[in-house]
Design a protein around this motif. Structure first.
Motif, PDB file in Angstrom:
ATOM      1  N   GLU A  23       0.804  -1.222   0.000  1.00 24.93           N
ATOM      2  CA  GLU A  23       0.000   0.000   0.000  1.00 24.93           C
ATOM      3  C   GLU A  23       0.840   1.277   0.000  1.00 24.93           C
ATOM      4  N   TRP A  24       2.010   1.241   0.633  1.00 24.96           N
ATOM      5  CA  TRP A  24       2.758   2.489   0.813  1.00 24.96           C
ATOM      6  C   TRP A  24       3.051   3.221  -0.503  1.00 24.96           C
ATOM      7  N   LYS A  26       1.400   3.288  -3.254  1.00 24.88           N
ATOM      8  CA  LYS A  26       0.153   3.827  -3.814  1.00 24.88           C
ATOM      9  C   LYS A  26      -0.187   5.177  -3.183  1.00 24.88           C
ATOM     10  N   ARG A  27       0.140   5.339  -1.923  1.00 25.83           N
ATOM     11  CA  ARG A  27      -0.200   6.569  -1.202  1.00 25.83           C
ATOM     12  C   ARG A  27       0.874   7.649  -1.341  1.00 25.83           C
ATOM     13  N   ASN A  28       1.972   7.325  -2.009  1.00 22.87           N
ATOM     14  CA  ASN A  28       3.095   8.269  -2.060  1.00 22.87           C
ATOM     15  C   ASN A  28       3.658   8.424  -3.470  1.00 22.87           C
ATOM     16  N   ARG A  29       2.787   8.372  -4.481  1.00 24.72           N
ATOM     17  CA  ARG A  29       3.234   8.426  -5.875  1.00 24.72           C
ATOM     18  C   ARG A  29       3.962   9.727  -6.209  1.00 24.72           C
ATOM     19  N   ASP A  75      10.114   2.811  -6.215  1.00 24.51           N
ATOM     20  CA  ASP A  75       9.362   2.658  -4.963  1.00 24.51           C
ATOM     21  C   ASP A  75      10.308   2.292  -3.815  1.00 24.51           C
ATOM     22  N   TRP A  79      11.017   4.500  -0.432  1.00 25.15           N
ATOM     23  CA  TRP A  79      10.885   3.935   0.913  1.00 25.15           C
ATOM     24  C   TRP A  79      12.147   4.209   1.729  1.00 25.15           C
ATOM     25  N   ASP A  86       7.537   1.956   6.380  1.00 25.96           N
ATOM     26  CA  ASP A  86       6.744   0.746   6.566  1.00 25.96           C
ATOM     27  C   ASP A  86       7.596  -0.308   7.264  1.00 25.96           C
TER      28      ASP A  86
END
Length: 237
Positions: A23-24, A26-29, A75, A79, A86
């Motif tokens: 999910e991470w 997707k929320r931080n594109r 991605d 991160w 995450d």
């Protein structure tokens, strides 16, 4: 989360790649896109391929079992640069602890065109789809020897690889190491590797460092997991 390392020996490592809906990213594109633009500025050799990250690690007696999933490299870097937001995910990779016949270790110094320019550690790379087998397993043993060849020019016939694995867990990193021993002293091997680096068109390394004892641990340029590994090794001598 960046506490003391957990280090253990195992005789077997099993690794598998499974689908996982992370999910991470997707929320931080937007952040990931801007971060990738910043990271790749002046580094044309960097590309947004696919890599494998760890979603689970389990130990059963002398077995370490790892479950990976595929993500974009952008991605992964996002991160990292968000300071590992995450905690359920880890960067897990195979790594050859390269050493000479005299017991001194040989680390690479990452080149200026790489993501970790100037950092010092053993040849290694985050697993990628090249390490996947048709049955869904991840071939970490081959990943280890491939990275050694790409970065140092050493072929499998040049050294001995121990069967045993040494697992260094220091979140967000899980390093799966094997001792790799050359038949020549570390300084002689370092000279050979430097010659190989000079001959490469786009070398990943800019130099190598010989590590003989605790006094050679570089707290500024070596990652925490490697500092922990060296401390553990030298304490046993």
């Amino acid at each position: 989360m960046n506490g003391e390392a957990r280090i253990r020996r195992v005789t077997r490592v099993e690794a598998f790649c499974r689908p996982f809906d992370w999910e991470w990213p997707k929320r931080n594109r937007d952040f990931i896109a801007e971060n990738w633009k910043r990271r790749t500025a002046g580094k044309p050799q960097m590309f947004n391929g696919r890599v494998l990250l760890l979603q689970d690690v389990q130990f059963e007696q002398d077995l370490c079992r790892n479950i990976y999933f595929e993500v974009d490299y952008a991605d992964f870097l996002g991160w990292i640069d968000k300071d590992y937001p995450d905690p359920a995910i880890a960067n897990g990779f195979a790594m050859g602890a390269l050493r000479g016949s005299d017991g001194a270790f040989i680390c690479g110094v990452m080149g200026n065109g790489t993501t970790n320019a100037g950092r010092i550690y053993f040849a290694a790379g985050t697993p990628d789809p090249n390490d996947l087998r048709p049955d869904g397993t991840v071939d970490l043993a081959t990943s280890l020897t491939r990275e050694l060849a790409e970065e140092t020019g050493l072929a499998e016939g040049d050294y001995h690889v121990d069967d045993e694995w040494i697992i260094v867990q220091r979140w967000p990193t899980i390093a799966l190491l094997r001792m790799v021993t050359l038949p020549v002293p570390a300084e002689e091997a370092a000279a050979r590797i430097r010659a190989a680096i000079t001959a490469q068109e786009e070398p990943e390394l800019q130099d190598v460092r010989v590590v003989r004892g605790a006094e050679d641990i570089d707290p500024e340029r070596m990652p925490l997991f490697l500092q922990s590994f060296f401390g553990w090794v030298f304490d046993q001598r």
